[in-house]
Design a protein around this motif. Sequence first.
Motif, PDB file in Angstrom:
ATOM      1  N   ALA A 291       3.793   4.212  -6.402  1.00 32.11           N
ATOM      2  CA  ALA A 291       4.942   3.803  -7.225  1.00 32.11           C
ATOM      3  C   ALA A 291       5.954   4.937  -7.358  1.00 32.11           C
ATOM      4  O   ALA A 291       7.173   4.704  -7.332  1.00 32.11           O
ATOM      5  CB  ALA A 291       4.459   3.344  -8.598  1.00 32.11           C
ATOM      6  N   LEU A 292       5.477   6.162  -7.490  1.00 31.85           N
ATOM      7  CA  LEU A 292       6.375   7.309  -7.612  1.00 31.85           C
ATOM      8  C   LEU A 292       7.221   7.518  -6.359  1.00 31.85           C
ATOM      9  O   LEU A 292       8.308   8.093  -6.424  1.00 31.85           O
ATOM     10  CB  LEU A 292       5.576   8.578  -7.910  1.00 31.85           C
ATOM     11  N   LYS A 293       6.734   7.049  -5.213  1.00 27.41           N
ATOM     12  CA  LYS A 293       7.474   7.143  -3.957  1.00 27.41           C
ATOM     13  C   LYS A 293       8.342   5.911  -3.693  1.00 27.41           C
ATOM     14  O   LYS A 293       8.929   5.784  -2.625  1.00 27.41           O
ATOM     15  CB  LYS A 293       6.512   7.360  -2.787  1.00 27.41           C
ATOM     16  N   GLY A 294       8.417   5.009  -4.666  1.00 28.22           N
ATOM     17  CA  GLY A 294       9.287   3.853  -4.527  1.00 28.22           C
ATOM     18  C   GLY A 294       8.669   2.646  -3.862  1.00 28.22           C
ATOM     19  O   GLY A 294       9.376   1.715  -3.469  1.00 28.22           O
ATOM     20  N   PHE A 295       7.341   2.629  -3.735  1.00 29.33           N
ATOM     21  CA  PHE A 295       6.659   1.490  -3.142  1.00 29.33           C
ATOM     22  C   PHE A 295       6.254   0.483  -4.214  1.00 29.33           C
ATOM     23  O   PHE A 295       6.122   0.832  -5.397  1.00 29.33           O
ATOM     24  CB  PHE A 295       5.392   1.933  -2.400  1.00 29.33           C
ATOM     25  N   ASN A 296       6.032  -0.750  -3.787  1.00 31.48           N
ATOM     26  CA  ASN A 296       5.434  -1.778  -4.638  1.00 31.48           C
ATOM     27  C   ASN A 296       3.944  -1.829  -4.309  1.00 31.48           C
ATOM     28  O   ASN A 296       3.557  -2.395  -3.281  1.00 31.48           O
ATOM     29  CB  ASN A 296       6.091  -3.137  -4.370  1.00 31.48           C
ATOM     30  N   PRO A 297       3.079  -1.202  -5.132  1.00 35.11           N
ATOM     31  CA  PRO A 297       1.657  -1.134  -4.787  1.00 35.11           C
ATOM     32  C   PRO A 297       0.916  -2.422  -5.162  1.00 35.11           C
ATOM     33  O   PRO A 297       1.099  -2.964  -6.250  1.00 35.11           O
ATOM     34  CB  PRO A 297       1.148   0.047  -5.624  1.00 35.11           C
ATOM     35  N   ILE A 298       0.081  -2.892  -4.244  1.00 31.15           N
ATOM     36  CA  ILE A 298      -0.745  -4.075  -4.480  1.00 31.15           C
ATOM     37  C   ILE A 298      -2.206  -3.655  -4.360  1.00 31.15           C
ATOM     38  O   ILE A 298      -2.684  -3.302  -3.278  1.00 31.15           O
ATOM     39  CB  ILE A 298      -0.452  -5.193  -3.452  1.00 31.15           C
ATOM     40  N   SER A 299      -2.911  -3.674  -5.483  1.00 29.11           N
ATOM     41  CA  SER A 299      -4.325  -3.312  -5.476  1.00 29.11           C
ATOM     42  C   SER A 299      -5.152  -4.520  -5.055  1.00 29.11           C
ATOM     43  O   SER A 299      -5.087  -5.582  -5.676  1.00 29.11           O
ATOM     44  CB  SER A 299      -4.750  -2.838  -6.867  1.00 29.11           C
ATOM     45  N   SER A 300      -5.918  -4.343  -3.995  1.00 33.75           N
ATOM     46  CA  SER A 300      -6.774  -5.421  -3.488  1.00 33.75           C
ATOM     47  C   SER A 300      -8.136  -4.835  -3.118  1.00 33.75           C
ATOM     48  O   SER A 300      -8.508  -4.771  -1.942  1.00 33.75           O
ATOM     49  CB  SER A 300      -6.113  -6.090  -2.276  1.00 33.75           C
ATOM     50  N   PRO A 301      -8.900  -4.390  -4.120  1.00 35.88           N
ATOM     51  CA  PRO A 301     -10.166  -3.705  -3.827  1.00 35.88           C
ATOM     52  C   PRO A 301     -11.157  -4.625  -3.122  1.00 35.88           C
ATOM     53  O   PRO A 301     -11.356  -5.770  -3.539  1.00 35.88           O
ATOM     54  CB  PRO A 301     -10.667  -3.272  -5.200  1.00 35.88           C
ATOM     55  N   THR A 302     -11.748  -4.120  -2.068  1.00 35.04           N
ATOM     56  CA  THR A 302     -12.745  -4.894  -1.323  1.00 35.04           C
ATOM     57  C   THR A 302     -14.170  -4.447  -1.640  1.00 35.04           C
ATOM     58  O   THR A 302     -15.120  -5.033  -1.135  1.00 35.04           O
ATOM     59  CB  THR A 302     -12.495  -4.786   0.190  1.00 35.04           C
ATOM     60  N   LEU A 303     -14.284  -3.410  -2.475  1.00 34.08           N
ATOM     61  CA  LEU A 303     -15.591  -2.884  -2.861  1.00 34.08           C
ATOM     62  C   LEU A 303     -15.681  -2.750  -4.375  1.00 34.08           C
ATOM     63  O   LEU A 303     -14.683  -2.518  -5.058  1.00 34.08           O
ATOM     64  CB  LEU A 303     -15.823  -1.497  -2.265  1.00 34.08           C
ATOM     65  N   ILE A 304     -16.890  -2.888  -4.876  1.00 36.85           N
ATOM     66  CA  ILE A 304     -17.196  -2.519  -6.259  1.00 36.85           C
ATOM     67  C   ILE A 304     -18.136  -1.321  -6.167  1.00 36.85           C
ATOM     68  O   ILE A 304     -19.214  -1.412  -5.558  1.00 36.85           O
ATOM     69  CB  ILE A 304     -17.861  -3.673  -7.020  1.00 36.85           C
TER      70      ILE A 304
END
Length: 287
Positions: free
Chosen positions: A27-40
């Motif tokens: 986010a600090l670099k201007g991206f739209n971050p999408i968290s999609s964790p595939t592991l727990i």
Amino acid sequence: MNVPTATPTVAFTTPPSYGARLASLLALKGFNPISSPTLIVQPTPSTISALKPYLSPPPSLDLFSAIAFPSRTAITALSAAAADINHPLLSPHGDAFIIAALGKDAELMDDNFVHKLSSNPNRVRILVPPTATPSGLVEALGDGRNRRVLCPVPVVVGLVEPPVVPDFLRDLEAKRWVPVRVNAYETRWAGPGCAKQVVERIEEGALDAMVFTSTAEVEGLLKSFKEFGLDWEMAKKRCPKMLVAAHGPITAAGAHMLGVRVYLVSSQSDSFQGVVNALHTEISRLS
């Protein structure tokens, strides 16, 4: 300088325990971050029970000369196992006891952690290798001289165990350490729907980049893709602009073995900042 186009969307498969930090850097670099964790990735009652006999009663831990933590979760697992032990885990006297961790993971080995280990903090030596990889940790530990090292590592559930942990233990043996593996936490597939957000954006052609921070994450994503009738080649065809970035060469090599070509590899293995910077530079160049 921020990315000079419409906000690029970057998905990442990092477990939540690490994901918040990566999301913030993106986010600090201007991206739209999408968290999609595939592991727990977390300790469980059974893994904590497996760890406890190595910590108490005394002199359980005194039978070792070091603990090698391959991840942040390994440190939190040991802290959880030691939480209800009301005495220091080590005797105050004896040879220096090494606790080794990678990069920013070592932040968890603070004064409270050290005092939990020993009432004599001078007995505890903190080791953070300059190269934040398992092989870098082995090199920093040096010649084991047939001493025992406790290795709190993950047990992998629902996925194939990547070669990282077996290679780590083998490398320790090659350096004359006697590694004692304990399954201190679980790395578990997050389930069939874990790639849903990624799939949706791929179908829309609206995903600018994917970031992987471990090989198991890649396998978890591909396994979820199958639930949506998708494979990696199909995903790339539907979203050809999607860049793939990996946190470090070990993750990149693991992804390649699973059929995923990585375009950007961070050389800064002690922090996610490296992969974020590489991605920012490349997307800026292409825009």
